[in-house]
Design a protein around this motif. Sequence first.
Motif, mmCIF file in Angstrom:
data_model
loop_
_atom_site.group_PDB
_atom_site.id
_atom_site.type_symbol
_atom_site.label_atom_id
_atom_site.label_comp_id
_atom_site.label_asym_id
_atom_site.label_seq_id
_atom_site.Cartn_x
_atom_site.Cartn_y
_atom_site.Cartn_z
ATOM 1 N N ILE A 47 0.841 -1.201 0.000
ATOM 2 C CA ILE A 47 0.000 0.000 0.000
ATOM 3 C C ILE A 47 0.875 1.250 0.000
ATOM 4 C CG2 ILE A 47 -1.643 1.331 1.388
ATOM 5 C CD1 ILE A 47 -2.864 -1.372 2.232
ATOM 6 N N LEU A 48 1.950 1.234 0.782
ATOM 7 C CA LEU A 48 2.858 2.377 0.832
ATOM 8 C C LEU A 48 3.524 2.612 -0.517
ATOM 9 C CD1 LEU A 48 4.212 4.515 2.636
ATOM 10 C CD2 LEU A 48 5.977 2.830 3.132
ATOM 11 N N ASP A 49 3.955 1.550 -1.186
ATOM 12 C CA ASP A 49 4.577 1.692 -2.506
ATOM 13 C C ASP A 49 3.589 2.244 -3.532
ATOM 14 O OD1 ASP A 49 6.940 0.701 -1.469
ATOM 15 O OD2 ASP A 49 6.592 -1.358 -2.173
ATOM 16 N N GLU A 50 2.355 1.730 -3.502
ATOM 17 C CA GLU A 50 1.335 2.226 -4.431
ATOM 18 C C GLU A 50 1.033 3.697 -4.178
ATOM 19 O OE1 GLU A 50 -2.137 -0.241 -4.242
ATOM 20 O OE2 GLU A 50 -1.017 -2.050 -4.768
ATOM 21 N N SER A 51 0.945 4.093 -2.917
ATOM 22 C CA SER A 51 0.644 5.490 -2.613
ATOM 23 C C SER A 51 1.799 6.402 -3.027
ATOM 24 C CB SER A 51 0.292 5.670 -1.134
ATOM 25 O OG SER A 51 1.376 5.284 -0.319
ATOM 26 N N LYS A 52 3.049 5.921 -2.883
ATOM 27 C CA LYS A 52 4.200 6.720 -3.340
ATOM 28 C C LYS A 52 4.140 6.915 -4.849
ATOM 29 C CE LYS A 52 7.584 5.668 0.255
ATOM 30 N NZ LYS A 52 8.849 4.964 0.568
ATOM 31 N N GLN A 53 3.782 5.853 -5.585
ATOM 32 C CA GLN A 53 3.672 5.969 -7.035
ATOM 33 C C GLN A 53 2.582 6.965 -7.426
ATOM 34 O OE1 GLN A 53 2.981 1.983 -8.369
ATOM 35 N NE2 GLN A 53 5.122 1.336 -8.107
ATOM 36 N N GLN A 54 1.431 6.889 -6.746
ATOM 37 C CA GLN A 54 0.338 7.817 -7.043
ATOM 38 C C GLN A 54 0.748 9.256 -6.724
ATOM 39 O OE1 GLN A 54 -2.550 7.198 -8.513
ATOM 40 N NE2 GLN A 54 -2.103 5.029 -8.710
ATOM 41 N N LEU A 55 1.458 9.450 -5.612
ATOM 42 C CA LEU A 55 1.911 10.784 -5.240
ATOM 43 C C LEU A 55 2.906 11.323 -6.258
ATOM 44 C CD1 LEU A 55 1.835 13.060 -3.153
ATOM 45 C CD2 LEU A 55 3.690 11.887 -1.945
ATOM 46 N N ASP A 56 3.824 10.475 -6.721
ATOM 47 C CA ASP A 56 4.787 10.903 -7.743
ATOM 48 C C ASP A 56 4.073 11.300 -9.031
ATOM 49 O OD1 ASP A 56 6.891 10.515 -6.016
ATOM 50 O OD2 ASP A 56 7.373 8.500 -6.778
ATOM 51 N N LYS A 57 3.045 10.527 -9.419
ATOM 52 C CA LYS A 57 2.267 10.876 -10.617
ATOM 53 C C LYS A 57 1.580 12.219 -10.450
ATOM 54 C CE LYS A 57 1.155 6.198 -12.202
ATOM 55 N NZ LYS A 57 0.059 5.227 -12.397
ATOM 56 N N ALA A 58 0.992 12.444 -9.279
ATOM 57 C CA ALA A 58 0.300 13.708 -9.033
ATOM 58 C C ALA A 58 1.266 14.872 -9.057
ATOM 59 C CB ALA A 58 -0.431 13.652 -7.688
ATOM 60 N N VAL A 59 2.458 14.703 -8.470
ATOM 61 C CA VAL A 59 3.469 15.770 -8.481
ATOM 62 C C VAL A 59 3.901 16.058 -9.916
ATOM 63 C CG1 VAL A 59 5.846 16.301 -7.812
ATOM 64 C CG2 VAL A 59 4.254 15.399 -6.124
ATOM 65 N N ASP A 60 4.089 15.018 -10.716
ATOM 66 C CA ASP A 60 4.468 15.218 -12.122
ATOM 67 C C ASP A 60 3.392 15.979 -12.883
ATOM 68 O OD1 ASP A 60 6.836 13.896 -11.667
ATOM 69 O OD2 ASP A 60 6.135 11.973 -12.489
ATOM 70 N N ILE A 61 2.133 15.648 -12.631
ATOM 71 C CA ILE A 61 1.034 16.333 -13.313
ATOM 72 C C ILE A 61 1.001 17.800 -12.919
ATOM 73 C CG2 ILE A 61 -1.487 16.509 -13.435
ATOM 74 C CD1 ILE A 61 -1.552 13.432 -13.269
ATOM 75 N N VAL A 62 1.147 18.080 -11.633
ATOM 76 C CA VAL A 62 1.124 19.467 -11.164
ATOM 77 C C VAL A 62 2.307 20.229 -11.727
ATOM 78 C CG1 VAL A 62 1.389 20.911 -9.123
ATOM 79 C CG2 VAL A 62 -0.207 19.005 -9.094
ATOM 80 N N ASN A 63 3.498 19.629 -11.715
ATOM 81 C CA ASN A 63 4.679 20.314 -12.236
ATOM 82 C C ASN A 63 4.567 20.570 -13.724
ATOM 83 O OD1 ASN A 63 5.918 20.468 -9.761
ATOM 84 N ND2 ASN A 63 7.077 18.574 -10.026
ATOM 85 N N SER A 64 3.984 19.626 -14.458
ATOM 86 C CA SER A 64 3.844 19.817 -15.899
ATOM 87 C C SER A 64 2.794 20.870 -16.216
ATOM 88 C CB SER A 64 3.492 18.502 -16.589
ATOM 89 O OG SER A 64 2.188 18.094 -16.211
ATOM 90 N N SER A 65 1.802 21.067 -15.326
ATOM 91 C CA SER A 65 0.770 22.068 -15.597
ATOM 92 C C SER A 65 1.227 23.470 -15.211
ATOM 93 C CB SER A 65 -0.521 21.718 -14.860
ATOM 94 O OG SER A 65 -0.330 21.849 -13.469
ATOM 95 N N ASP A 66 2.355 23.605 -14.494
ATOM 96 C CA ASP A 66 2.849 24.928 -14.128
ATOM 97 C C ASP A 66 3.417 25.680 -15.325
ATOM 98 O OD1 ASP A 66 2.099 24.702 -11.533
ATOM 99 O OD2 ASP A 66 4.084 24.125 -10.772
#
Length: 169
Positions: A47-66
């Motif tokens: 669960i921790l690994d999956e949540s880290k992957q989801q968080l990394d995806k969300a950070v990438d999306i936010v950074n790309s939208s900046d």
Amino acid sequence: MKYVSYLLIMVMLIGVASLFVLKRPDGRTWLSLDDILGKAQTQAQQILDESKQQLDKAVDIVNSSDQPTPQQKPSKIYKWQDTQGNWHYSDRPNARGQSEEMTLDPSKITIMAAENTDILRQLKEQQDAGRIPKDLPANMSPTDIKKLVQDAQNIEKLMQERSKKLEEL
């Protein structure tokens, strides 16, 4: 009945505890704390690994939208004020007068969902049909509302006095 339920609970507890003592043909117990804790740690790590992957995806999306994309380039709008003092905003300048040109930065715009205004339309239809008075308490001033509450309290007192007189008769 109480003793029977106590007896059943004790039988269940002894049954579960026996799984920690009785051994399988291979010599290990049927249930051990190491097995339980190991499975729990494995699931928690997944669960921790999956949540880290989801968080990394969300950070990438936010950074790309900046960074502004071609669709997010600053756009121009026009604003003007009419004779009644109302402000108007459009993508075209006012044909009948002066317009002030404004540049919008898409990164500074907050987009939110529109609210459902069907209830307002229904209220207006009912007011137009005469089913609801147009001077609802929402359209009244605070002093009018206070007077309305006082009138209601006075009527309540009057009704109580009348019911007492009727009971006496």
